[in-house]
Enzyme design. Structure first.
Site, PDB file in Angstrom:
ATOM      1  N   HIS A 148       5.990  -6.329  -3.023  1.00 59.05           N
ATOM      2  CA  HIS A 148       6.495  -7.160  -4.060  1.00 59.05           C
ATOM      3  C   HIS A 148       5.971  -8.647  -3.828  1.00 59.05           C
ATOM      4  CE1 HIS A 148       9.539  -8.360  -0.568  1.00 59.05           C
ATOM      5  NE2 HIS A 148       8.081  -8.599  -0.139  1.00 59.05           N
ATOM      6  N   SER A 189       5.651  -5.210   2.274  1.00 60.69           N
ATOM      7  CA  SER A 189       5.594  -6.726   2.116  1.00 60.69           C
ATOM      8  C   SER A 189       4.027  -7.083   2.352  1.00 60.69           C
ATOM      9  CB  SER A 189       6.687  -7.272   2.418  1.00 60.69           C
ATOM     10  OG  SER A 189       6.684  -8.834   2.093  1.00 60.69           O
TER      11      SER A 189
END
Length: 186
Positions: free
Chosen positions: A104, A81
């Site tokens: 993401h 992330s």
């Protein structure tokens, strides 16, 4: 003092783990302050994080990438992330063979019963965060069209070898401080 000893004193080895949040930002600021006071020119940093807050990750990226200390980042397990963005601040980047990366888009949870105007604000913020993080990703890595497609709608997982192919890391190698070198946790 030999030349090897002098060079070793200008390098230091660190671990940085946990959530990317204001506490981590403070810890990195404080550690970097000590590094500059101690004359450390290169900091080898093993990063272990599943992510956290976008703004804190962007702050760490900008701070570390422009610091007078040359940060070299390593992934020995998982960098995911927003932690991928702070990892990219390393002027040199490495990953262990068994390490993984996950990239993401931003996400948020709206309060039950949120009004449309409140939802709009959330969506606008997510889009702004995605634009900021994607510009950094595109500056540093080259993903295939298929990988960008996965990233567009889901979690993109990369092995160390896939990360090397994308330019996320330059080599697949372990974080291995030399024997006798101090190892500090940030």
């Amino acid at each position: 003092m030999s030349e090897d000893q002098a060079n070793q004193q200008k390098e230091a080895w660190f671990t940085l783990s946990g959530d990317v949040n204001s506490d981590m930002v403070h810890r990195v600021f404080e550690a970097t302050s000590h590094m500059t006071e101690d004359g450390i020119e290169t900091a080898h940093v093993l990063v272990q994080s599943n992510g956290g807050y976008v703004s804190d990750g962007l702050c760490l990226y900008n701070f570390m990438a422009n610091s007078p200390v040359n940060f070299i980042t390593y992934n020995g397990g998982a960098v995911a992330s927003i932690a991928v963005i702070l990892f990219l601040a390393g002027r040199q980047r490495y990953a262990s063979e068994t390490a993984r990366f996950m990239i993401h888009k931003s996400h948020a949870t709206a309060s039950p019963g949120s009004r449309p105007d409140a939802l709009n604000i959330i969506v606008e913020g997510l889009r702004a965060d995605d634009a900021r993080t994607e510009s950094i990703l595109r500056k540093h890595i080259e993903l295939s069209p298929e990988q960008w497609g996965i990233h567009q709608y889901g979690d993109l997982h990369l092995t160390a070898r896939e990360a090397k192919a994308a330019g996320l890391v330059s080599e697949v190698t372990d974080f291995a401080p030399p024997r006798g070198a101090p190892l500090r946790n940030i």
